[in-house]
Design a protein around this motif. Structure first.
Motif, PDB file in Angstrom:
ATOM      1  N   UNK A 246       0.797  -1.325   0.070  1.00  8.53           N
ATOM      2  CA  UNK A 246       0.115  -0.170   0.197  1.00  8.53           C
ATOM      3  C   UNK A 246       0.751   1.266  -0.050  1.00  8.53           C
ATOM      4  N   UNK A 247       1.854   1.315   0.820  1.00 11.81           N
ATOM      5  CA  UNK A 247       2.915   2.369   0.676  1.00 11.81           C
ATOM      6  C   UNK A 247       3.433   2.680  -0.706  1.00 11.81           C
ATOM      7  N   UNK A 248       3.748   1.543  -1.227  1.00 14.00           N
ATOM      8  CA  UNK A 248       4.367   1.672  -2.843  1.00 14.00           C
ATOM      9  C   UNK A 248       3.303   2.095  -3.626  1.00 14.00           C
ATOM     10  N   UNK A 249       1.865   1.832  -3.410  1.00 15.80           N
ATOM     11  CA  UNK A 249       0.900   2.465  -4.122  1.00 15.80           C
ATOM     12  C   UNK A 249       0.807   3.763  -4.004  1.00 15.80           C
ATOM     13  N   UNK A 250       0.713   4.372  -2.570  1.00 20.00           N
ATOM     14  CA  UNK A 250       0.956   5.648  -2.193  1.00 20.00           C
ATOM     15  C   UNK A 250       1.957   6.542  -3.052  1.00 20.00           C
ATOM     16  N   UNK A 251       3.122   5.878  -3.426  1.00 15.42           N
ATOM     17  CA  UNK A 251       3.883   6.736  -4.258  1.00 15.42           C
ATOM     18  C   UNK A 251       3.412   6.914  -5.829  1.00 15.42           C
ATOM     19  N   UNK A 252       2.864   5.799  -6.248  1.00 12.39           N
ATOM     20  CA  UNK A 252       2.361   5.889  -7.571  1.00 12.39           C
ATOM     21  C   UNK A 252       1.167   6.728  -7.440  1.00 12.39           C
ATOM     22  N   UNK A 253       0.454   7.051  -6.495  1.00 17.06           N
ATOM     23  CA  UNK A 253      -0.902   7.910  -6.328  1.00 17.06           C
ATOM     24  C   UNK A 253      -0.202   9.413  -6.476  1.00 17.06           C
ATOM     25  N   UNK A 254       1.057   9.584  -5.782  1.00 14.66           N
ATOM     26  CA  UNK A 254       1.661  11.023  -5.704  1.00 14.66           C
ATOM     27  C   UNK A 254       2.307  11.145  -7.142  1.00 14.66           C
ATOM     28  N   UNK A 255       2.877  10.287  -7.839  1.00 17.46           N
ATOM     29  CA  UNK A 255       3.180  10.500  -9.134  1.00 17.46           C
ATOM     30  C   UNK A 255       2.202  10.671 -10.244  1.00 17.46           C
ATOM     31  N   UNK A 256       1.057  10.288  -9.920  1.00 22.12           N
ATOM     32  CA  UNK A 256       0.059  10.397 -11.073  1.00 22.12           C
ATOM     33  C   UNK A 256      -0.870  11.740 -10.792  1.00 22.12           C
ATOM     34  N   UNK A 257      -0.826  12.121  -9.435  1.00 26.83           N
ATOM     35  CA  UNK A 257      -1.846  13.393  -8.950  1.00 26.83           C
ATOM     36  C   UNK A 257      -3.137  12.807  -8.527  1.00 26.83           C
ATOM     37  N   UNK A 258      -3.057  11.488  -8.077  1.00 29.08           N
ATOM     38  CA  UNK A 258      -4.319  10.954  -7.539  1.00 29.08           C
ATOM     39  C   UNK A 258      -4.607  11.250  -5.995  1.00 29.08           C
ATOM     40  N   UNK A 259      -5.531  11.864  -5.409  1.00 27.49           N
ATOM     41  CA  UNK A 259      -5.683  12.221  -3.961  1.00 27.49           C
ATOM     42  C   UNK A 259      -5.695  10.860  -3.164  1.00 27.49           C
ATOM     43  N   UNK A 260      -5.259  10.979  -2.152  1.00 23.98           N
ATOM     44  CA  UNK A 260      -5.092   9.852  -1.162  1.00 23.98           C
ATOM     45  C   UNK A 260      -5.860  10.117   0.308  1.00 23.98           C
ATOM     46  N   UNK A 261      -6.646   8.957   0.585  1.00 25.48           N
ATOM     47  CA  UNK A 261      -7.266   8.982   1.841  1.00 25.48           C
ATOM     48  C   UNK A 261      -6.356   8.214   2.641  1.00 25.48           C
ATOM     49  N   UNK A 262      -5.465   8.880   3.590  1.00 28.22           N
ATOM     50  CA  UNK A 262      -4.786   8.183   4.247  1.00 28.22           C
ATOM     51  C   UNK A 262      -5.230   7.391   5.550  1.00 28.22           C
TER      52      UNK A 262
END
Length: 516
Positions: A246-262
């Motif tokens: 999931x943490x690795x997925x969060x990096x991908x979300x940052x790179x694509x501009x996808x908002x994240x529910x932490x």
């Protein structure tokens, strides 16, 4: 007689105006009303919770950090100890809070349905990872499917008081992490134009879903301009350890501009302390750790402080989503995020009942009301969930929509101004007809001040009997049947859908999404 004729004409005009519907600004309730009236924590309580969370992050840190987080935090002043735990100095966490996004827009595919996360503006929506559906045809439980997810999305698409749609059920008939992630996002995208949320098993799937979103919006790079999907990122293995994939997925979300529910979801007495305050401390610490990592990677990236501290029945260890403890804890979680000036999201409406019954009603009403009145920007799980979020129901979602409208009315509160004080109206009635039924003010505010149920009953017993003596479940059932037969959102053109199907392994048959 002439005077009555003029009044009748005016009344006819008002009836015609009501039939045409109200602009959003004139509706009795609408997305983003200001909450915050309910405050279970005092100012000193919040300071103590915050200080305790900062102390944990500096002294204990987070276990199992991924390399990207280590590099970002260490370069900013953190450190890794001999056991591999990543430590967060208090000054670093405070710096992350300072640069974090305090407000942002969660777009809808239909831009008019976008919602703004700021201050204490309240919105209601779905969420969850239920593995069961309470089937509206058999009134029994069965495994959830991709078709269920699509059906939930298109029913939610029609319900006024559900403002966003996050995946409520998992696609149990789909095998493989990639196909699950792609089909989950696809079913939600095809089912509603409201803001959407999903989740991911692995980082590469984030990029593929963004590719689908770009196709829906018109071409490469469009999703970054109008991100309409947020990701629920359960980034932590409580207590205080990162979840690697999931943490690795969060990096991908940052790179694509996808908002994240932490999203931190410890369970009191099991994976977080049994005390409500201790559970809140741990959830806040975990979310602040993730917020710091994300903002060291990309300052101001849109995030939600997803403090989701769950509660156990300490006699059995079972989760209890409808308890008073869960209600006050979720409200306290929202209050903490609001106090820090950060967008907030909490779960509520997670009844433990297995039926659409009185227990479901009182548990949902209590938990959702406190979450909303505390000023949570996003109230997740608020529609459709049953059986301690193990199941979802289309009929329950329709009934919950009525509940959300009523609760939103309590968030709005009572406006006091010269018109609403109505002193002149009272004078008119006292010296006139002796009642307010036909007064201009009554007719003017009956839609703008009052919320009316969609499937709830307000008839007299005799009228109710004459109308068929239907229960609220009966009326919700009829609504579901009609909606599933007629509502097939067409916001994704068939040509675009064809391209998506050529590129990705889509499970839903074409006729399911095009009404064939």
């Amino acid at each position: 007689m002439a005077r009555r004729g003029r009044r009748a004409g005016g009344r006819a005009a008002r009836i015609a105006a009501r039939a045409a519907g109200l602009k959003e600004v004139d509706r009795p309730v609408r997305p983003g009303q200001q909450g915050g009236a309910y405050r279970p924590l005092s100012e000193s309580d919040m300071e103590d919770v915050y200080k305790a969370s900062l102390q944990l992050l500096e002294e204990l840190g987070m276990g199992d950090p991924i390399p990207e987080f280590v590099e970002a935090v260490v370069n900013a002043g953190g450190w890794v100890d001999d056991e591999g735990r990543l430590h967060f100095p208090e000054s670093l966490v405070k710096r992350a809070i300072d640069v974090a996004a305090k407000s942002w827009v969660w777009h809808g595919i239909d831009e008019s349905r976008s919602i703004e996360l700021s201050e204490k503006k309240v919105h209601f929506g779905t969420a969850g990872a239920a593995v069961l559906m309470f089937d509206h045809l058999t009134q029994s439980y069965r495994h959830s499917t991709t078709q269920d997810l699509y059906d939930l999305a298109r029913v939610a698409d029609t319900l006024e008081h559900i403002h966003f749609f996050v995946r409520p059920v998992v696609t149990r008939e789909v095998d493989g992490a990639r196909e699950v992630d792609i089909n989950t996002a696809y079913a939600a995208i095809m089912g509603t134009t409201k803001p959407i949320g999903t989740s991911f098993f692995q980082a590469p799937h984030v990029y593929e879903v963004v590719e689908i979103c770009d196709m829906v919006l018109g071409g490469p790079g469009e999703f970054r301009k109008r991100p309409f999907i947020t990701a629920n990122a359960t980034f932590v293995v409580p207590p205080l350890r990162f979840a690697k994939e999931t943490a690795e997925g969060m990096v991908a979300m940052v790179r694509t501009g996808m908002p994240i529910n932490l999203l931190s979801a410890g369970q009191a007495g099991a994976t977080s302390p049994a005390t409500l305050a201790g559970s809140l401390v741990q959830a806040l610490a975990e979310c602040l750790a993730a917020l710091t990592c994300i903002n060291m990677l990309s300052p101001g990236h849109p995030c939600i402080m997803g403090l989701w501290p769950f509660v156990s029945d300490l006699r059995t260890g079972a989760m209890t989503g409808g308890s008073g403890e869960e209600a006050v804890l979720a409200a306290g979680a929202a209050q903490m995020a609001n106090w820090l000036g950060l967008p907030s999201g909490v779960p509520a409406g997670m009844t433990d009942s297995k039926l659409i019954d009185g227990q479901a009603g009182h548990e949902k009403g209590l938990t959702v009301a406190l979450a909303a009145l505390s000023g949570s920007n996003l109230v997740y799980e608020s529609a459709g969930m049953m059986a301690s979020i193990l199941a979802c129901s289309l009929e329950m979602m329709v009934i919950d929509n009525d509940m959300l409208g009523s609760i939103n009315r309590t968030v709005r509160g009572i406006e006091v101004n010269p018109d609403s004080l109505a002193t002149q109206v009272i004078r008119d009635v006292v010296s006139g007809e002796g009642h307010f039924l036909g007064h201009e003010q009554t007719l003017r505010v009956m839609q703008r001040e009052y919320v009316y149920p969609q499937v709830g009953d307000r008839l007299s017993p005799d009228d109710w009997t004459d109308a068929g003596a239907l229960s609220v479940s009966d009326r919700a059932h009829a609504y579901v049947i009609e909606t599933l037969a007629s509502h097939f959102p067409g916001h994704v053109p068939p040509g675009v859908d064809d391209l998506i199907r050529e590129r990705f392994p889509i499970r839903l048959p074409v006729e399911s999404v095009r009404g064939g």
